[in-house]
Write an enzyme that holds these catalytic residues in place. Structure first.
Site, PDB file in Angstrom:
ATOM      1  NE  ARG A 170      -3.813  -2.269   0.570  1.00 52.09           N
ATOM      2  CZ  ARG A 170      -4.920  -2.529   1.254  1.00 52.09           C
ATOM      3  NH1 ARG A 170      -5.419  -1.621   2.063  1.00 52.09           N
ATOM      4  NH2 ARG A 170      -5.525  -3.684   1.105  1.00 52.09           N
ATOM      5  CD  GLU A 172      -2.765   3.007   3.281  1.00 52.54           C
ATOM      6  OE1 GLU A 172      -3.740   3.777   3.289  1.00 52.54           O
ATOM      7  OE2 GLU A 172      -2.785   1.891   3.823  1.00 52.54           O
ATOM      8  NE  ARG A 178      -5.710   2.514  12.454  1.00 51.82           N
ATOM      9  CZ  ARG A 178      -6.873   2.239  11.934  1.00 51.82           C
ATOM     10  NH1 ARG A 178      -7.329   1.018  11.967  1.00 51.82           N
ATOM     11  NH2 ARG A 178      -7.610   3.175  11.384  1.00 51.82           N
ATOM     12  CG  HIS A 179      -2.092   2.896   8.200  1.00 51.37           C
ATOM     13  ND1 HIS A 179      -2.699   3.589   9.209  1.00 51.37           N
ATOM     14  CD2 HIS A 179      -3.077   2.529   7.337  1.00 51.37           C
ATOM     15  CE1 HIS A 179      -4.012   3.650   8.972  1.00 51.37           C
ATOM     16  NE2 HIS A 179      -4.267   3.008   7.846  1.00 51.37           N
ATOM     17  CD  GLU A 321     -10.616  -2.059   8.459  1.00 44.70           C
ATOM     18  OE1 GLU A 321     -11.023  -0.891   8.365  1.00 44.70           O
ATOM     19  OE2 GLU A 321      -9.990  -2.647   7.545  1.00 44.70           O
ATOM     20  CB  SER A 324     -11.971  -4.969   4.978  1.00 44.39           C
ATOM     21  OG  SER A 324     -12.823  -3.918   4.807  1.00 44.39           O
ATOM     22  NE  ARG A 372      -4.150  -2.262  10.396  1.00 42.90           N
ATOM     23  CZ  ARG A 372      -4.992  -1.428   9.819  1.00 42.90           C
ATOM     24  NH1 ARG A 372      -6.291  -1.550  10.002  1.00 42.90           N
ATOM     25  NH2 ARG A 372      -4.547  -0.456   9.040  1.00 42.90           N
TER      26      ARG A 372
HETATM   27  P1  AMO Z   1      -8.657  -3.657   3.274  1.00 48.53           P
HETATM   28  O1  AMO Z   1      -8.073  -2.626   2.402  1.00 48.53           O
HETATM   29  O2  AMO Z   1      -9.583  -3.176   4.352  1.00 48.53           O
HETATM   30  O3  AMO Z   1      -9.499  -4.706   2.418  1.00 48.53           O
HETATM   31  O4  AMO Z   1      -7.489  -4.533   3.925  1.00 48.53           O
HETATM   32  C1  AMO Z   1      -7.757  -5.695   4.675  1.00 48.53           C
HETATM   33  C2  AMO Z   1      -7.059  -5.651   6.018  1.00 48.53           C
HETATM   34  O5  AMO Z   1      -5.675  -5.448   5.858  1.00 48.53           O
HETATM   35  C3  AMO Z   1      -5.143  -4.685   6.935  1.00 48.53           C
HETATM   36  N1  AMO Z   1      -4.520  -3.459   6.423  1.00 48.53           N
HETATM   37  C4  AMO Z   1      -3.300  -3.017   6.802  1.00 48.53           C
HETATM   38  N2  AMO Z   1      -2.401  -3.487   7.673  1.00 48.53           N
HETATM   39  C5  AMO Z   1      -1.246  -2.807   7.822  1.00 48.53           C
HETATM   40  N3  AMO Z   1      -0.940  -1.689   7.120  1.00 48.53           N
HETATM   41  C6  AMO Z   1      -1.810  -1.172   6.220  1.00 48.53           C
HETATM   42  N4  AMO Z   1      -1.476  -0.082   5.521  1.00 48.53           N
HETATM   43  C7  AMO Z   1      -3.057  -1.840   6.028  1.00 48.53           C
HETATM   44  N5  AMO Z   1      -4.130  -1.613   5.232  1.00 48.53           N
HETATM   45  C8  AMO Z   1      -4.982  -2.607   5.481  1.00 48.53           C
HETATM   46  C9  AMO Z   1      -6.298  -4.369   7.859  1.00 48.53           C
HETATM   47  C10 AMO Z   1      -7.483  -4.505   6.961  1.00 48.53           C
HETATM   48  O6  AMO Z   1      -8.642  -4.832   7.677  1.00 48.53           O
HETATM   49  N6  AMO Z   1      -9.726  -6.618  -0.668  1.00 48.53           N
HETATM   50  C11 AMO Z   1     -10.157  -6.216   0.662  1.00 48.53           C
HETATM   51  C12 AMO Z   1     -10.440  -7.421   1.541  1.00 48.53           C
HETATM   52  C13 AMO Z   1     -11.654  -8.218   1.120  1.00 48.53           C
HETATM   53  O7  AMO Z   1     -12.712  -7.610   0.902  1.00 48.53           O
HETATM   54  O8  AMO Z   1     -11.545  -9.458   1.056  1.00 48.53           O
HETATM   55  C14 AMO Z   1      -9.073  -5.360   1.292  1.00 48.53           C
HETATM   56  O9  AMO Z   1      -7.934  -5.398   0.908  1.00 48.53           O
HETATM   57  O10 AMO Z   1      -6.307  -5.361   8.884  1.00 48.53           O
HETATM   58  P1  ATP Z   2      -8.285  -0.311   5.485  1.00 52.35           P
HETATM   59  O1  ATP Z   2      -7.783  -1.494   6.117  1.00 52.35           O
HETATM   60  O2  ATP Z   2      -9.703  -0.374   5.031  1.00 52.35           O
HETATM   61  O3  ATP Z   2      -7.340   0.341   4.556  1.00 52.35           O
HETATM   62  P2  ATP Z   2      -7.418   1.438   7.319  1.00 52.35           P
HETATM   63  O4  ATP Z   2      -7.807   1.568   8.728  1.00 52.35           O
HETATM   64  O5  ATP Z   2      -6.048   0.995   7.050  1.00 52.35           O
HETATM   65  O6  ATP Z   2      -8.451   0.551   6.714  1.00 52.35           O
HETATM   66  P3  ATP Z   2      -8.768   3.475   5.841  1.00 52.35           P
HETATM   67  O7  ATP Z   2      -9.973   2.666   5.646  1.00 52.35           O
HETATM   68  O8  ATP Z   2      -8.177   4.198   4.677  1.00 52.35           O
HETATM   69  O9  ATP Z   2      -7.527   2.755   6.492  1.00 52.35           O
HETATM   70  O10 ATP Z   2      -9.070   4.466   6.977  1.00 52.35           O
HETATM   71  C1  ATP Z   2      -9.648   4.011   8.148  1.00 52.35           C
HETATM   72  C2  ATP Z   2      -9.336   5.005   9.193  1.00 52.35           C
HETATM   73  O11 ATP Z   2      -7.917   5.113   9.360  1.00 52.35           O
HETATM   74  C3  ATP Z   2      -9.853   6.374   8.825  1.00 52.35           C
HETATM   75  O12 ATP Z   2     -10.916   6.649   9.671  1.00 52.35           O
HETATM   76  C4  ATP Z   2      -8.713   7.320   9.025  1.00 52.35           C
HETATM   77  O13 ATP Z   2      -9.051   8.276   9.985  1.00 52.35           O
HETATM   78  C5  ATP Z   2      -7.584   6.465   9.572  1.00 52.35           C
HETATM   79  N1  ATP Z   2      -6.348   6.792   8.880  1.00 52.35           N
HETATM   80  C6  ATP Z   2      -5.960   6.401   7.662  1.00 52.35           C
HETATM   81  N2  ATP Z   2      -4.787   6.944   7.338  1.00 52.35           N
HETATM   82  C7  ATP Z   2      -4.443   7.722   8.380  1.00 52.35           C
HETATM   83  C8  ATP Z   2      -3.357   8.591   8.664  1.00 52.35           C
HETATM   84  N3  ATP Z   2      -2.357   8.770   7.810  1.00 52.35           N
HETATM   85  N4  ATP Z   2      -3.335   9.223   9.843  1.00 52.35           N
HETATM   86  C9  ATP Z   2      -4.315   9.062  10.730  1.00 52.35           C
HETATM   87  N5  ATP Z   2      -5.381   8.275  10.522  1.00 52.35           N
HETATM   88  C10 ATP Z   2      -5.447   7.629   9.363  1.00 52.35           C
END
Ligand code: AMO
Ligand code: ATP
Length: 398
Positions: A170, A172, A178-179, A321, A324, A372
């Site tokens: 990703r 991002e 948590r990212h 989360e 998803s 996570r």
């Molecule tokens: P989503 O984008 O929500 O869904 O990703 C699924 C799960 O992956 C984890 N996750 C991450 N963990 C660490 N760093 C990140 N940047 C990050 N982004 C996401 C989270 C999240 O819940 N294709 C769909 C899944 C599906 O529908 O089967 C998808 O990728 O735990």
């Molecule tokens: P996903 O797994 O669906 O990608 P995620 O939690 O990684 O979930 P998003 O769905 O893009 O990311 O965003 C979920 C929440 O994470 C949003 O409510 C947003 O506030 C928060 N978030 C995403 N990126 C950032 C960031 N750079 N800083 C703070 N909060 C963030």
């Protein structure tokens, strides 16, 4: 020999000949406190450098308000292989291996097969913004943001139940606790008979299987981590708690959050919901079903009774989360329409859309972030603690 041994640099690899004796006295600071090693001969197999960038005894000290008492995160990550030698890290990565093992064991037991899908792909599946581009000979390619399209294509190819464990990328610029820019996805997909809730049930049971086995089989490791990083034990219900998105929003509104029925959950709202659910139901794990369609990807099945909603769900641990998922659109015309609405280039996903033209069963699945799950099971505060060699926007080494 004492003099010789005292001169050996810390962290060197040595061979020892001698015998082991049991002792009565308990040494609190030592994990092996009921035996003593009586050395007769010592050989240095491989000597470590005389000055280490961090000391293991500092790196394993419990986190306190005194920042000097422990080693900071960047020093740890810059010198990761030394940091990984702490008893805490040895335990964390055994627990993380457990997360994958119990995920795999449960699904294999339920007749899922493990598949492996490409990570170099021609089109983004989760929207174009956060995808890494790579040059692919004369063309442009992307690193997979998810195995989404391929796990669904495996379903259309008559593998009724599939899962895959692999890297997910990703792009991002999210510098949060948590990212990561590269993480391990635990993904599954399955055809169902009557209702997508069959799939929610399988995934909910699978998490219970993972949590129970971690708790029962890795007790010592969990305690080891707890000595350095204090947290409440992880609580879960059997069967798992399922609420609708609307019920979740109602609970938040009753507790002062100003949000509409179909607004997306902000990170603070997610955390608050986790705390409210813990108070009300005494669980750290719950499932939210029926998200607003507008906040979900193009491949999500709209609710057939009301297009504002969708047959999709997220799963949470300690208010964050971790999964998803959704029922998927399996009708090619509706899929093309939804992709166009979300601005996805149809040309690039032609083979995916075409795979639904030859008979595709109703199906649903989900994607989990492995790091996570480990982080939240152990109540840790940062995903870099559960990624052996983490990748984030500021870190590409080691
Ligand atoms: P989503 O984008 O929500 O869904 O990703 C699924 C799960 O992956 C984890 N996750 C991450 N963990 C660490 N760093 C990140 N940047 C990050 N982004 C996401 C989270 C999240 O819940 N294709 C769909 C899944 C599906 O529908 O089967 C998808 O990728 O735990
Ligand atoms: P996903 O797994 O669906 O990608 P995620 O939690 O990684 O979930 P998003 O769905 O893009 O990311 O965003 C979920 C929440 O994470 C949003 O409510 C947003 O506030 C928060 N978030 C995403 N990126 C950032 C960031 N750079 N800083 C703070 N909060 C963030």
């Amino acid at each position: 020999m004492v003099k010789f041994s005292a001169g050996i640099n810390k962290e060197s690899i040595i061979d020892v000949e001698g015998f082991v004796r049991t002792v009565d006295q308990k040494i609190e600071s030592c994990s092996q406190h009921d035996v003593e090693l009586h050395c007769e001969q010592v050989w240095v197999v491989s000597s470590a450098a005389p000055r280490l960038p961090l000391l293991i005894e500092d790196a394993v000290r419990p986190e306190t308000d005194d920042a000097l008492a422990t080693v900071n995160q960047d020093t740890r990550l810059d010198n990761r292989i030394l940091d990984l030698r702490t008893t805490t890290n040895q335990a964390i990565y055994r627990i993380e291996a457990g997360v994958c093992k119990y995920f795999r064991d449960y699904l294999m037991e339920k007749d899922f097969i493990e598949i492996h899908v490409p990570k170099i792909i021609s089109a983004a599946s989760e929207g174009g913004a956060n995808v890494f581009t790579v040059s692919y000979f004369k063309d442009k390619a992307y690193l997979a943001q998810s195995p989404q399209l391929y796990k669904q294509m495996a379903i259309t190819a008559d593998f009724d139940r599939v899962f895959t464990i692999g890297q997910v990328f990703r792009a991002e610029d999210s510098n949060t606790h948590r990212h990561l820019t590269e993480f391990v996805g635990l993904d599954l997909e399955m055809a169902f008979k009557f209702h997508y809730h069959e799939v929610i049930e399988v995934i909910g049971d699978m998490f219970v299987h993972i949590f129970k086995n971690l708790r029962d089989n890795l007790q010592e490791e969990i305690e080891t981590v707890g000595r350095q990083y204090k947290s409440e034990p992880f609580k879960f219900l059997e069967p798992s708690l399922v609420l609708t998105y609307k019920e979740g929003v109602r609970l938040l509104r009753d507790n002062g959050v100003d949000m509409g029925d179909e607004d997306d959950l902000s990170t603070p709202a997610e955390k608050l919901l986790g705390r409210l659910i813990k108070q009300k139901y005494d669980t750290d794990f719950f499932i939210l079903d029926k998200f607003p369609l507008a906040v979900r990807p193009f491949y999500t099945m709209p609710d057939p009774t009301d297009k504002k909603w969708s047959n999709s769900y997220d799963m949470f641990m300690r208010g964050e989360e971790i999964l998803s998922g959704a029922q998927r659109v399996h009708c090619p015309d509706l899929l093309s329409e939804r992709a166009k609405e979300k601005g996805v280039d149809l040309e690039h996903i032609k083979s995916y859309i075409d795979s639904f033209r030859y008979g595709a069963p109703p199906h649903a699945g989900g994607g989990i972030g492995m790091e996570r799950v480990t982080m939240l099971f152990l109540g840790l505060d940062n995903i870099r603690k559960t990624s052996m060699f983490p990748r984030d926007p500021k870190r590409l080494t080691p």
